[in-house]
Scaffold this active site. Structure first.
Site, PDB file in Angstrom:
ATOM      1  N   ARG A  61      78.306  20.598   4.224  1.00  0.00           N
ATOM      2  CA  ARG A  61      78.186  19.233   4.758  1.00  0.00           C
ATOM      3  C   ARG A  61      79.046  19.009   5.997  1.00  0.00           C
ATOM      4  NH1 ARG A  61      79.398  16.297   0.137  1.00  0.00           N
ATOM      5  NH2 ARG A  61      81.460  15.857   0.927  1.00  0.00           N
ATOM      6  N   TYR A 114      68.876  -1.699  20.741  1.00  0.00           N
ATOM      7  CA  TYR A 114      67.840  -1.160  19.839  1.00  0.00           C
ATOM      8  C   TYR A 114      67.816  -2.040  18.585  1.00  0.00           C
ATOM      9  CZ  TYR A 114      65.825   2.492  16.786  1.00  0.00           C
ATOM     10  OH  TYR A 114      65.059   3.203  15.911  1.00  0.00           O
ATOM     11  N   ASP A 186      75.303   3.279  23.365  1.00  0.00           N
ATOM     12  CA  ASP A 186      74.107   4.025  22.981  1.00  0.00           C
ATOM     13  C   ASP A 186      73.555   4.614  24.275  1.00  0.00           C
ATOM     14  OD1 ASP A 186      71.506   4.866  22.361  1.00  0.00           O
ATOM     15  OD2 ASP A 186      71.269   3.346  20.796  1.00  0.00           O
ATOM     16  N   LYS A 211      65.282  11.996  20.345  1.00  0.00           N
ATOM     17  CA  LYS A 211      64.531  11.737  21.575  1.00  0.00           C
ATOM     18  C   LYS A 211      64.620  12.952  22.504  1.00  0.00           C
ATOM     19  CE  LYS A 211      63.912   7.718  19.665  1.00  0.00           C
ATOM     20  NZ  LYS A 211      64.782   6.562  19.771  1.00  0.00           N
TER      21      LYS A 211
HETATM   22  C1  LIG Z   1      65.272   5.778  18.612  1.00  0.00           C
HETATM   23  C2  LIG Z   1      66.546   5.149  18.991  1.00  0.00           C
HETATM   24  C3  LIG Z   1      67.605   5.116  18.099  1.00  0.00           C
HETATM   25  C4  LIG Z   1      67.488   5.597  16.691  1.00  0.00           C
HETATM   26  O1  LIG Z   1      67.293   6.964  16.595  1.00  0.00           O
HETATM   27  P1  LIG Z   1      66.601   7.603  15.281  1.00  0.00           P
HETATM   28  O2  LIG Z   1      66.868   9.045  15.447  1.00  0.00           O
HETATM   29  O3  LIG Z   1      65.163   7.196  15.320  1.00  0.00           O
HETATM   30  O4  LIG Z   1      67.317   7.016  14.102  1.00  0.00           O
HETATM   31  C5  LIG Z   1      68.791   4.573  18.544  1.00  0.00           C
HETATM   32  N1  LIG Z   1      68.921   4.071  19.778  1.00  0.00           N
HETATM   33  C6  LIG Z   1      67.924   4.079  20.658  1.00  0.00           C
HETATM   34  C7  LIG Z   1      68.129   3.509  22.013  1.00  0.00           C
HETATM   35  C8  LIG Z   1      66.691   4.610  20.289  1.00  0.00           C
HETATM   36  O5  LIG Z   1      65.686   4.579  21.156  1.00  0.00           O
END
Ligand SMILES: *Cc1c(COP(=O)(O)O)cnc(C)c1O
Length: 395
Positions: A61, A114, A186, A211
């Site tokens: 982990r 988000y 973020d 992403k």
């Molecule tokens: C998609 C996204 C997230 C979340 O990511 P996941 O891997 O889907 O949990 C967080 N912040 C932004 C800006 C996103 O586009």
């Protein structure tokens, strides 16, 4: 190479590899494992002194040589002290917020975040006695007026991943530093390639590696990078909640990272091509792309970012759902779905009116978010043209 600034392309190709440890193979192996065996009692006993180290193999982990390779590579590209992987981007966000707050605390969160970040603050942080105030993403240094004695975190997302306001990051972090408040950004949209948040005074950067880092729409993965003063706090928060990313997904993350700077160049250029085309269309009221000089925050984007990804929005000049359905249902190359950052193009309608509190979403028409993938942009434009024709016929 020491004093030369190494480009992201070169970093992506070379970081996180160890051919010697991999029998000469270019890539590290995937370690499937829970239990880690200690050779001697002494070794086992001394583990207590090594627990806090970076890259210490302790238990499945807590990471494997492969996850450490991914974390170290991303941290170096972004200019962070170190990184930690999580099971998803949202998990990276929640673990980093929770690292800094306790009952009675207060956090400032951008109104443009988000949406699940917002839902987490409103439902979970609230339940544990931490209050959230949403701020206008264009607040800049005036964020000082919103600080309270119990404010622990300013949470930024720049640009906002639907509405693309670009924040004055250095102005916000200067105020936060002055008051001993930590900042989290973020940075999913810009990735470690196009924004270096630590140079702008940010303490923690979170990524939906789902992403662009993974880049192929085939895995869920999160990453948190941090400055040294915050890193261990963050890693504890991740570990104590039982967060970890699986080994196969970690492999996909590191594999995706190799080509990310090259993919991003294409997303950036094709995105601009499609954005400029959309801006000329009668059906489009507005294109919201931070790298277009017509964007209200263009100057800030140009100052702080070295590129743009393939995600932006545009406003279609209709409120008719049947017309929007005609557009979306008649574009063959654009998929409709959540997430983005993969090789493929996407379109999705959105309406932030219901989840804005510090600012008002005034746009008339229908907002659509577009992800420009790795297809030839001329083909994408032809496809959009078909969609607009179908929309007109439905009128
Ligand atoms: C998609 C996204 C997230 C979340 O990511 P996941 O891997 O889907 O949990 C967080 N912040 C932004 C800006 C996103 O586009």
């Amino acid at each position: 190479m020491k004093h030369q600034k190494i480009s992201a392309h070169t970093q992506a190709a070379h970081l996180g590899r160890d051919a010697k440890a991999s029998h000469g193979f270019v890539n590290l192996p995937i370690y499937h494992g829970s239990t880690v065996l200690y050779e001697t009692y002494q070794d086992f006993k001394e583990l207590q002194n090594r627990r806090q180290n970076l890259n210490e193999v302790i238990y499945g982990r807590y990471g494997t040589p492969l996850s450490f390779a991914l974390e170290n590579a991303v941290a170096e590209m972004e200019g962070a002290f170190a990184a930690v992987t999580t099971s998803s981007g949202l998990a990276a966000i929640t673990a980093s917020l929770l690292a800094f707050v306790e009952q009675g605390d207060h956090v400032l969160v951008s109104d443009s975040v988000y949406q699940p970040t917002r839902v987490y603050c409103d439902r979970v942080l609230k339940r544990f006695g931490t209050e959230t105030t949403y701020y206008d993403p264009l607040v800049g240094g005036q964020i000082e007026d919103l600080l309270r004695p119990n404010t622990k975190v300013v949470f930024l997302e720049s640009p906002g991943s639907q509405t693309f306001e670009v924040q004055d990051i250095p102005a916000i972090t200067a105020v936060a530093r002055k008051h001993g408040v930590n900042t989290i950004i973020d940075n999913t949209w810009a990735t470690p390639v196009y924004l270096k948040p630590f140079e702008l005074g940010v303490d923690v950067s979170v990524h939906a590696a789902t992403k662009y880092i993974t880049g192929h729409s085939d895995a869920m993965l999160g990453l948190i990078t941090a400055a040294e003063n915050c890193y261990f706090k963050i890693r504890d928060s991740v570990r104590l909640m039982g967060q970890c990313a699986g080994p196969d997904v970690t492999y996909l993350g590191l594999r995706g990272l190799r080509s990310m700077p090259t993919r991003l160049e294409r997303h950036y250029q094709s995105g601009l091509t499609v954005a400029n085309w959309l801006a000329q269309r009668n059906e489009v009221m507005e294109v919201i792309h931070p790298a277009l000089p017509s964007h209200p925050d263009y100057a800030i984007w140009k100052r702080d970012f070295s590129g743009a990804s393939g995600l932006f929005s545009f406003i279609v000049d209709t409120a008719s759902e049947t017309e929007i359905a005609a557009l979306l249902d008649n574009t063959q190359l654009f998929g409709m779905g959540f997430s983005w950052g993969g090789f493929e193009s996407l379109l999705i309608p959105f309406d932030p009116t219901a989840y804005r509190t510090a600012t008002e979403w005034k746009s008339k028409g229908t907002a659509i978010r577009i992800h420009v993938g790795l297809e030839n942009p001329d083909d994408l434009i032809a496809d959009l043209e078909n969609g607009f024709s179908a929309m007109k016929n439905r009128h």
